[in-house]
Design a protein around this motif. Structure first.
Motif, PDB file in Angstrom:
ATOM      1  N   ILE A  86      -5.384   2.565 -14.981  1.00  0.00           N
ATOM      2  CA  ILE A  86      -4.903   3.927 -15.263  1.00  0.00           C
ATOM      3  C   ILE A  86      -3.509   3.968 -15.864  1.00  0.00           C
ATOM      4  O   ILE A  86      -3.042   5.027 -16.272  1.00  0.00           O
ATOM      5  N   GLY A  87      -2.792   2.870 -15.884  1.00  0.00           N
ATOM      6  CA  GLY A  87      -1.470   2.871 -16.491  1.00  0.00           C
ATOM      7  C   GLY A  87      -0.363   3.201 -15.509  1.00  0.00           C
ATOM      8  O   GLY A  87      -0.524   3.076 -14.298  1.00  0.00           O
ATOM      9  N   ASN A  88       0.768   3.655 -16.043  1.00  0.00           N
ATOM     10  CA  ASN A  88       1.983   3.807 -15.245  1.00  0.00           C
ATOM     11  C   ASN A  88       2.365   5.250 -14.916  1.00  0.00           C
ATOM     12  O   ASN A  88       3.416   5.479 -14.347  1.00  0.00           O
ATOM     13  N   THR A  89       1.541   6.204 -15.277  1.00  0.00           N
ATOM     14  CA  THR A  89       1.849   7.608 -15.013  1.00  0.00           C
ATOM     15  C   THR A  89       0.849   8.178 -14.023  1.00  0.00           C
ATOM     16  O   THR A  89      -0.357   8.088 -14.231  1.00  0.00           O
ATOM     17  N   MET A  90       1.373   8.756 -12.947  1.00  0.00           N
ATOM     18  CA  MET A  90       0.508   9.309 -11.915  1.00  0.00           C
ATOM     19  C   MET A  90       1.024  10.670 -11.471  1.00  0.00           C
ATOM     20  O   MET A  90       2.149  11.056 -11.768  1.00  0.00           O
ATOM     21  N   VAL A  91       0.187  11.379 -10.736  1.00  0.00           N
ATOM     22  CA  VAL A  91       0.520  12.694 -10.217  1.00  0.00           C
ATOM     23  C   VAL A  91       0.966  12.572  -8.768  1.00  0.00           C
ATOM     24  O   VAL A  91       0.256  11.987  -7.943  1.00  0.00           O
TER      25      VAL A  91
END
Length: 456
Positions: free
Chosen positions: A418-423
């Protein structure tokens, strides 16, 4: 200074005085005559399991998102997805489920401290989301605004609980009811119409308490006076709750729970089932509309005999007993959520009697951790299930997988999927609050995540 240390102790004293009538089938039968409405009302249950749900692969000791939990899908937002080996335990409810991917809890690397963030704001200062919702959407008994059921949670003396009061109520960690029989007795001890009238007549029992507190207030100052004011607030809130308590609605069928050693591994499944029945019955009676079920606790030590009689769940989560019990223990926890859904499906909704309770309930399944071996809180397990009175966007009857990283607000080393950006998870709680018609008093980013509910 020991006046009314807890509201529960005082109410227990009232019970001893005979103010609360004993629970009888006759009494519950009278409750069913209280009347029913046809206006749907949302109910919300948070189902929290410990030590993650194996979101990472067997060889990973960092977040790689390739384990047994997250469904596989070829699009970020789709109803074409396949459940994984752990999430497959919820296959019976796939059609009314929304699998949310791409959230982060707390700093992301706090391991077993995740329980201090699990249902709260990122600053760990405010009330948890279950408490906030309970204040906004009470049932017929204001003293039961937010039930906290804790099957085997903290029975070893380690109180790592996920539900918290806010600073206006002292900011204390809430203690769950561990014994389902006692929980049942506490909830259903004061709910019939004639008893409500009796409670009103017996309000005078508070008068000596209020007189004592007011007398002391004049002789105290500073921290002592503040503490006494808090106790006074408790008494006044109790009186207010008594005045506002209404008879329950719905069928309100009595339960016949067997008393067993509720701390024993031998009776683990039975105790868990009894907790499900108590919570579902309270919802079906309209007594409450919000509940939290915390299964065990982070790093729990009580064996799950269906999985292993030699390796405790914490060691299973760390893969110390092998990969088989690692997977089976995560499946067992997920199975409990499925069995609770079954209980909701069996019960009639109190407000729309022709519907099942599940049709108007939102069940939020998550953990205080993503995976128990790396002990991180990135790419958290999170699924929203149930009819939710039509508010949940779960794929129009097909189920839905929703990767929300495009709405991410937290940048941190993530995983190759999912990469490095999360909620930030507090935004999920803010979103649920909005769907329920309220807001959260959290600092930082509380922008709702779009695409989860029809009204947000």
């Amino acid at each position: 200074m020991d006046i009314l240390k807890s509201r529960r102790r005082f109410l227990a004293g009232l019970a001893a005085m005979g103010v609360f009538a004993p629970l009888t089938q006759c009494g519950l039968a009278r409750m069913a005559l209280a009347g029913q409405t046809e206006q749907a009302k949302l109910k919300v249950v948070f189902f929290v399991v410990p030590d993650g749900l194996a979101v990472d692969s067997a060889s990973a000791y960092s977040s790689d998102g390739r384990g047994f939990w997250h469904p596989s899908a070829r699009a970020l937002d789709t109803s074409d997805f396949q459940l994984n080996e752990v999430s497959q335990e919820l296959a019976a409810y796939k059609s009314q489920s929304l699998y949310v991917r791409g959230t982060i809890l707390g700093p992301g690397n706090e391991g077993h401290n995740g329980w201090t963030w699990a249902l709260r704001d990122s600053a760990k200062k405010m009330a948890s989301i279950d408490v906030l919702l309970g204040r906004h959407m009470p049932g017929t008994d204001p003293s039961q605004r937010s039930l906290f059921s804790g099957p085997h949670s903290g029975i070893d003396g380690t109180a790592w609980q996920v539900s918290w009061e806010g600073p206006e109520s002292g900011g204390a960690m809430r203690r769950p009811e561990q014994d389902p029989v006692l929980m049942y007795e506490k909830i259903f001890g004061s709910v019939s119409r004639d008893l409500r009238e009796q409670l009103t007549r017996n309000k005078h029992v508070f008068d000596p308490v209020l007189a004592d507190i007011n007398e002391l207030r004049g002789r105290l100052a500073g921290a002592q006076k503040q503490k006494l004011d808090t106790q006074l607030d408790s008494v006044e809130q109790t009186m207010k709750d008594m005045e506002e308590t209404l008879p329950p609605i719905g069928e309100c069928s009595p339960l016949a729970l067997e008393e067993v050693p509720f701390k024993s591994a031998q009776f683990r499944n039975q105790v868990q089932s009894s907790h499900h029945q108590v919570v579902a019955t309270a919802l079906a009676c309209g007594i409450t509309r919000v509940a939290t079920i915390q299964v065990g606790r982070s790093a729990e030590s009580l064996n799950i005999l269906d999985v292993s009689d030699v390796t405790n769940p914490h060691d299973c989560a760390h893969r110390l007993g092998g990969l088989d019990v690692w997977k089976k223990s995560r499946q067992w926890y997920t199975q409990r959520a499925k069995l609770f859904m079954d209980e909701l499906a069996r019960q009639a909704d109190p407000d729309v009697p022709g519907d099942s309770l599940l049709k108007h309930t939102l069940v939020v399944l998550t953990s205080e951790m993503a995976d128990g071996a790396p002990e991180h809180t990135k790419d958290m397990p999170l699924v929203l299930m149930g009819g939710a009175s039509g508010l949940l966007k779960s794929g129009d009857g097909a189920g839905r997988y929703f990767n929300i990283t495009a709405q991410g607000d937290r940048h941190q080393e993530g995983n190759p999927v999912i990469g490095n950006t999360m909620v930030d998870m507090q935004r999920i709680w803010a979103t649920i609050a909005r769907a329920a018609g309220t807001t959260v008093p959290y600092g930082g980013n509380v922008d709702p995540v779009t695409g989860i509910f029809t009204n947000v």
